[in-house]
Design a protein around this motif. Structure first.
Motif, PDB file in Angstrom:
ATOM      1  N   ARG A  67      10.417  23.347  18.910  1.00  0.00           N
ATOM      2  CA  ARG A  67      10.871  22.709  17.662  1.00  0.00           C
ATOM      3  C   ARG A  67      10.667  21.198  17.713  1.00  0.00           C
ATOM      4  NH1 ARG A  67      14.635  27.054  17.526  1.00  0.00           N
ATOM      5  NH2 ARG A  67      14.734  27.986  15.441  1.00  0.00           N
ATOM      6  N   LYS A  68      10.962  20.613  18.863  1.00  0.00           N
ATOM      7  CA  LYS A  68      10.828  19.164  19.008  1.00  0.00           C
ATOM      8  C   LYS A  68       9.366  18.735  18.848  1.00  0.00           C
ATOM      9  CE  LYS A  68      11.715  15.397  22.286  1.00  0.00           C
ATOM     10  NZ  LYS A  68      12.201  15.053  23.653  1.00  0.00           N
ATOM     11  N   ALA A  69       8.452  19.503  19.443  1.00  0.00           N
ATOM     12  CA  ALA A  69       7.027  19.168  19.356  1.00  0.00           C
ATOM     13  C   ALA A  69       6.522  19.278  17.930  1.00  0.00           C
ATOM     14  CB  ALA A  69       6.230  20.068  20.284  1.00  0.00           C
ATOM     15  N   VAL A  70       6.908  20.341  17.233  1.00  0.00           N
ATOM     16  CA  VAL A  70       6.464  20.542  15.850  1.00  0.00           C
ATOM     17  C   VAL A  70       7.054  19.474  14.934  1.00  0.00           C
ATOM     18  CG1 VAL A  70       6.620  22.100  13.859  1.00  0.00           C
ATOM     19  CG2 VAL A  70       6.039  23.015  16.115  1.00  0.00           C
ATOM     20  N   LYS A  71       8.308  19.157  15.148  1.00  0.00           N
ATOM     21  CA  LYS A  71       8.986  18.176  14.291  1.00  0.00           C
ATOM     22  C   LYS A  71       8.329  16.800  14.379  1.00  0.00           C
ATOM     23  CE  LYS A  71      13.609  16.392  13.207  1.00  0.00           C
ATOM     24  NZ  LYS A  71      15.055  16.401  13.594  1.00  0.00           N
ATOM     25  N   ALA A  72       7.744  16.480  15.538  1.00  0.00           N
ATOM     26  CA  ALA A  72       7.143  15.161  15.740  1.00  0.00           C
ATOM     27  C   ALA A  72       5.749  15.037  15.145  1.00  0.00           C
ATOM     28  CB  ALA A  72       7.085  14.846  17.234  1.00  0.00           C
ATOM     29  N   ALA A  73       5.185  16.161  14.656  1.00  0.00           N
ATOM     30  CA  ALA A  73       3.810  16.167  14.156  1.00  0.00           C
ATOM     31  C   ALA A  73       3.755  15.996  12.646  1.00  0.00           C
ATOM     32  CB  ALA A  73       3.125  17.476  14.537  1.00  0.00           C
ATOM     33  N   ASP A  74       2.630  15.471  12.166  1.00  0.00           N
ATOM     34  CA  ASP A  74       2.343  15.481  10.726  1.00  0.00           C
ATOM     35  C   ASP A  74       1.557  16.727  10.346  1.00  0.00           C
ATOM     36  OD1 ASP A  74       3.243  12.740   9.650  1.00  0.00           O
ATOM     37  OD2 ASP A  74       2.150  12.219  11.471  1.00  0.00           O
ATOM     38  N   CYS A  92       7.075  25.486  11.444  1.00  0.00           N
ATOM     39  CA  CYS A  92       6.534  24.484  10.522  1.00  0.00           C
ATOM     40  C   CYS A  92       7.320  24.448   9.218  1.00  0.00           C
ATOM     41  CB  CYS A  92       5.056  24.755  10.247  1.00  0.00           C
ATOM     42  SG  CYS A  92       3.977  24.414  11.655  1.00  0.00           S
ATOM     43  N   LEU A  93       7.725  25.597   8.722  1.00  0.00           N
ATOM     44  CA  LEU A  93       8.552  25.641   7.513  1.00  0.00           C
ATOM     45  C   LEU A  93       9.883  24.932   7.760  1.00  0.00           C
ATOM     46  CD1 LEU A  93       7.983  29.261   6.157  1.00  0.00           C
ATOM     47  CD2 LEU A  93       7.500  27.129   4.943  1.00  0.00           C
ATOM     48  N   GLU A  94      10.474  25.235   8.887  1.00  0.00           N
ATOM     49  CA  GLU A  94      11.771  24.640   9.231  1.00  0.00           C
ATOM     50  C   GLU A  94      11.669  23.119   9.306  1.00  0.00           C
ATOM     51  OE1 GLU A  94      14.130  24.575  13.367  1.00  0.00           O
ATOM     52  OE2 GLU A  94      13.870  26.600  12.550  1.00  0.00           O
ATOM     53  N   ALA A  95      10.555  22.622   9.876  1.00  0.00           N
ATOM     54  CA  ALA A  95      10.383  21.176  10.044  1.00  0.00           C
ATOM     55  C   ALA A  95       9.608  20.532   8.906  1.00  0.00           C
ATOM     56  CB  ALA A  95       9.660  20.909  11.370  1.00  0.00           C
TER      57      ALA A  95
END
Length: 448
Positions: A67-74, A92-95
């Motif tokens: 989750r942390k890795a996905v949240k940091a991405a555009d 990706c939906l969550e973030a």
């Protein structure tokens, strides 16, 4: 404007060209590329020391870190096995992050369309080679035919990853693993669906490799194509309602399918059960385990009798070259038939450092324009540099990377679960692929 973060998930054999392209463009485009893989060392190898890239360990089972890795991405680009894409999509939906893949749109992915659209997200799939460039190059011709008032009556499309003519000349299959070996072994399972001369056709897995189409690619010779998955769903996707023939398939060198069919008929591609005593099994034992007991007749004879083969014929030549009749230990402690088959084949089908692969794509369109009947042939052939910088990696990775660049530049406005059939995608992608050496050859003639 802040630096954009791109997260690439998966550092396997198809990732090299994608990651190289993104890193090489990172300075100009103001990107930073994060590469996540279950084996962090593989991600580091792909980054190759660039200051524009960072390697991380990525494991979907570690939900906090994922989750942390996905949240940091555009933008997230997933090259993970296809069955993991829906899990990535939900992260990706969550973030609220965009997601690109090169894989087919699964039912699970399609079910996320409205939610992605409502969150102003693009989940772009089928953006590699096949599926991907095949869609883009097909839509280019389809739109051109429609624009001049033509009516398409037939569309046949085949693509495949092979080996270059100069690679491993003694290999009678003319094939090695140029992408995920497991996907090669499991290919075609299910029922192929297509339409031919107005008649719906269905081919079960057990008959798939006997029902092939002959394809000639100018300058490269004869190939065999077998039907791939559900061609019917692309009739609406491509806007070809009323077309009489619609078939998409996979391309192999002449003779491959007949030999592969032997392994299918034996049950070697079954992945539903574990075999016993694998740790003591030889290649010969593996084949013999699928044949009737006979205290006199040899394995080769039993196989030829069961499937009506010539002991010196091309199918047996390919199986013999692969070592299936050798007393060599398999080298696994356990496995399903499909896993054991993959392991045996990989001993001969693994790309050596100097090997070059080849991708081949072929389209054939028939259409009417007024009273004329016309044929358009389109083909793409590309050869890799070596076992790392493969044509397959370029074919899968470059269109995906170019599409990512266009999207981050604000030039793609699609939302929801999509594939690259819109002009805003296929025109610039095909143009840049041409500049990068992936040339589409097109010929057209009037049929008399």
């Amino acid at each position: 404007m802040g630096k954009k973060a791109i997260l690439v998930l998966g550092a396997g054999r198809s990732s090299s060209a994608l990651i190289s392209y993104l890193i090489n463009n990172a300075s100009e485009q103001n990107w930073h590329v994060w590469v996540g893989d279950y084996v962090e060392a593989a991600a580091r190898e792909r980054i190759n020391g660039s200051s524009f890239g960072t390697a991380i360990k990525f494991d979907l089972s570690d939900s906090v870190a994922a989750r942390k890795a996905v949240k940091a991405a555009d933008l997230v680009i997933s090259l993970l096995p296809a069955n993991f894409h829906p899990l990535v999509a939900k992260l990706c939906l969550e973030a609220k992050k965009h997601l690109f893949t090169a894989s087919y749109v699964s039912d699970e992915m399609q079910a996320l369309h409205e939610e992605a659209k409502n969150n102003d997200l693009l989940f772009l799939n089928e953006s590699g080679l096949d599926p991907g460039v095949d869609h883009m190059s097909a839509m280019k011709i389809i739109d051109e035919v429609h624009d001049k008032g033509g009516v398409l009556t037939s569309f046949e499309s085949f693509a495949g990853g092979l080996i270059a003519p100069e690679t491993d000349p003694e290999n009678p299959w003319r094939y090695k693993f140029t992408w995920n070996p497991r996907n090669v072994v499991m290919a075609g399972q299910g029922t192929a669906k297509f339409i031919q001369e107005g008649h719906h056709k269905f081919i079960s897995y057990q008959r798939l490799f006997k029902r092939t189409t002959n394809v000639n690619v100018p300058g490269f010779g004869d190939f065999q194509g077998y039907a791939n998955r559900d061609s019917l769903k692309y009739i609406n996707t491509y806007g070809l309602q009323g077309i009489k023939t619609m078939i998409r398939g996979t391309l192999r060198n002449d003779g491959f399918c007949d030999a592969w069919n032997v392994l299918v008929q034996l049950g070697c591609t079954d992945d539903t059960y574990q075999m016993e005593h694998v740790d003591k099994m030889t290649h010969r034992d593996f084949i013999n385990s699928f044949l009737q007991y006979d205290e006199v007749e040899m394995v080769e004879g039993k196989l030829c009798t069961r499937l009506g083969l010539d002991v010196n014929g091309p199918e047996m030549t390919r199986l013999r070259w692969s070592g299936f009749f050798d007393a060599e230990p398999v080298g696994l402690d356990k496995g399903t038939p499909a896993q054991i088959l993959e392991h045996i084949l990989n001993k001969k089908w693994k790309l050596e450092p100097q090997d070059k692969d080849m991708i081949v794509m072929w389209h054939r369109f028939l259409y009417t324009l007024g009273k004329e009947k016309r044929e358009v042939l389109s083909s793409l052939v590309a050869i890799g540099d070596d076992a790392v910088h493969t044509a397959m990696a370029k074919g899968v990775g470059l269109p995906l990377a170019i599409t990512a660049k266009l999207f981050l530049q604000g030039k793609i406005h699609l939302r929801g679960v999509c594939i690259p059939i819109d002009k805003s995608i296929y025109v610039p992608v095909l143009e840049e692929l041409e500049q990068l050496g992936m040339h589409l050859q097109e010929t057209e003639r009037v049929i008399v």
